[in-house]
Write a protein that holds these residues in place. Sequence first.
Motif, PDB file in Angstrom:
ATOM      1  N   TRP A 209     -12.530  -6.572   4.321  1.00  0.00           N
ATOM      2  CA  TRP A 209     -11.505  -6.283   3.324  1.00  0.00           C
ATOM      3  C   TRP A 209     -11.890  -5.052   2.506  1.00  0.00           C
ATOM      4  CZ3 TRP A 209      -6.971  -8.994   1.808  1.00  0.00           C
ATOM      5  CH2 TRP A 209      -6.665 -10.105   2.628  1.00  0.00           C
ATOM      6  N   GLU A 212      -9.529  -1.209  -3.578  1.00  0.00           N
ATOM      7  CA  GLU A 212      -9.110   0.111  -4.055  1.00  0.00           C
ATOM      8  C   GLU A 212      -8.537  -0.005  -5.464  1.00  0.00           C
ATOM      9  OE1 GLU A 212      -7.129   2.383  -0.462  1.00  0.00           O
ATOM     10  OE2 GLU A 212      -6.294   0.354  -0.603  1.00  0.00           O
ATOM     11  N   ASP A 217      -3.923   2.957  -3.734  1.00  0.00           N
ATOM     12  CA  ASP A 217      -4.174   1.997  -2.652  1.00  0.00           C
ATOM     13  C   ASP A 217      -3.691   2.533  -1.309  1.00  0.00           C
ATOM     14  OD1 ASP A 217      -1.540   1.925  -3.433  1.00  0.00           O
ATOM     15  OD2 ASP A 217      -1.349  -0.265  -3.323  1.00  0.00           O
ATOM     16  N   HIS A 219      -5.250   2.927   1.523  1.00  0.00           N
ATOM     17  CA  HIS A 219      -5.634   2.130   2.689  1.00  0.00           C
ATOM     18  C   HIS A 219      -4.703   0.917   2.856  1.00  0.00           C
ATOM     19  CE1 HIS A 219      -9.369   4.462   2.621  1.00  0.00           C
ATOM     20  NE2 HIS A 219      -9.561   4.050   3.843  1.00  0.00           N
ATOM     21  N   LYS A 220      -4.381   0.285   1.741  1.00  0.00           N
ATOM     22  CA  LYS A 220      -3.489  -0.875   1.798  1.00  0.00           C
ATOM     23  C   LYS A 220      -2.130  -0.477   2.360  1.00  0.00           C
ATOM     24  CE  LYS A 220      -1.653  -4.612  -1.105  1.00  0.00           C
ATOM     25  NZ  LYS A 220      -1.639  -5.187  -2.476  1.00  0.00           N
ATOM     26  N   ARG A 221      -1.584   0.626   1.875  1.00  0.00           N
ATOM     27  CA  ARG A 221      -0.278   1.083   2.349  1.00  0.00           C
ATOM     28  C   ARG A 221      -0.353   1.609   3.784  1.00  0.00           C
ATOM     29  NH1 ARG A 221       0.915   5.341  -0.277  1.00  0.00           N
ATOM     30  NH2 ARG A 221      -0.874   5.486  -1.687  1.00  0.00           N
ATOM     31  N   GLY A 261      -7.588  -6.688   5.673  1.00  0.00           N
ATOM     32  CA  GLY A 261      -6.655  -6.526   4.568  1.00  0.00           C
ATOM     33  C   GLY A 261      -7.256  -5.676   3.475  1.00  0.00           C
ATOM     34  N   CYS A 262      -6.465  -5.427   2.425  1.00  0.00           N
ATOM     35  CA  CYS A 262      -6.898  -4.582   1.306  1.00  0.00           C
ATOM     36  C   CYS A 262      -6.415  -5.208   0.002  1.00  0.00           C
ATOM     37  CB  CYS A 262      -6.328  -3.172   1.426  1.00  0.00           C
ATOM     38  SG  CYS A 262      -6.605  -2.366   3.020  1.00  0.00           S
ATOM     39  N   ALA A 263      -7.187  -5.004  -1.050  1.00  0.00           N
ATOM     40  CA  ALA A 263      -6.832  -5.504  -2.372  1.00  0.00           C
ATOM     41  C   ALA A 263      -6.896  -4.369  -3.370  1.00  0.00           C
ATOM     42  CB  ALA A 263      -7.774  -6.623  -2.792  1.00  0.00           C
ATOM     43  N   ALA A 264      -5.886  -4.269  -4.251  1.00  0.00           N
ATOM     44  CA  ALA A 264      -5.854  -3.234  -5.284  1.00  0.00           C
ATOM     45  C   ALA A 264      -6.218  -3.854  -6.625  1.00  0.00           C
ATOM     46  CB  ALA A 264      -4.467  -2.598  -5.355  1.00  0.00           C
ATOM     47  N   LYS A 300      -7.943 -11.696  -5.882  1.00  0.00           N
ATOM     48  CA  LYS A 300      -7.073 -10.914  -4.999  1.00  0.00           C
ATOM     49  C   LYS A 300      -7.301 -11.247  -3.517  1.00  0.00           C
ATOM     50  CE  LYS A 300      -5.190  -8.596  -8.360  1.00  0.00           C
ATOM     51  NZ  LYS A 300      -5.540  -7.217  -8.698  1.00  0.00           N
TER      52      LYS A 300
END
Length: 329
Positions: A209, A212, A217, A219-221, A261-264, A300
């Motif tokens: 994970w 950011e 964000d 990477h998330k987008r 996944g990614c968390a902001a 998150k």
Amino acid sequence: MTHPVDLPVYADILDAAKRLEGKAVETPLLRNDRLDARLGAKLFVKAECLQRTGSFKFRGAFNRISRLSDAEKERGIVAYSSGNHAQGVAAAAQLNGTHAKILMPADAPRSKVEGVLFWGGEVVPFDRATENREALGAAICEAEGRILVPPYEDPRIIAGQGTAGLEAANQLQALGERPDIVVCCAGGGGLIAGVGLAMRHAFPDVEIWAAEPAGFDDHKRSLASGRRETNERLTGSICDAIITPTPGALTWALNSTQLTGCAAISDDEALDAMIAAWRHLKIVVEPGGVAALAAVLSGKIDIAGKTVCVLATGGNVDAEVFQMALARA
């Protein structure tokens, strides 16, 4: 390295580890019972804030610079960075008998500028909101013949950063632990690309994970859209170490296949995590460096009942920012 698209592979991380032996610090893997109880999980924190120059960046910089020829070392190096890569490059340059000119944002933390100067680097300030650091770096290379050492778009940089993940994997295995989740901050994506490569080799089913700053964000987008997305702004978060325009092309080639996944995280969540790291783990971590811990502490990422490894990636924080965190204690 002769891999497709010049992507690093696990063997390159092993090679980088040999080159870094005796140069980089083997940083500890920390735990705290109170944090585990708070999270309902088993949390391990890889304290790269205790690395030489105060962040993981020394690993990649040394792996790259130590491979320069004598003729290239004579020409010198140019790099651009908000501070941690800058310090890693300046130190690696001095240790390898060359000299570095570093482009740094005019609003870079004072402690990071002072770190570059300590290692003999020459600082060239620029306005990150109006000037393009890549163009400025290219102009210096053209005018002075220097060798560019980029912060993440280089297979040897990625492999060097991956040694932090290799160490963490070895430390976890020595404890008889298998992580379910690894969380790492993401700016340009070089660290998480290398860490993901190392961790996935040791633990094929582990989730990777990214953490950011909110509003940055990319990477998330990018993970959602399937293509590299760009941030609208380059300022506006205290997490200066991990603000970049867009994921690197080279790093995204790895991260697009490795990230779960990614968390902001918000600035407030970063400050709260800095206090948690100070209070429970007895380490000082800068806002960008504590993003992974913030993502976990803020809920998150669902980690209940799991074994989790997060990277605390840098500790180069100005006193004024740390005081902002202490005010929340």
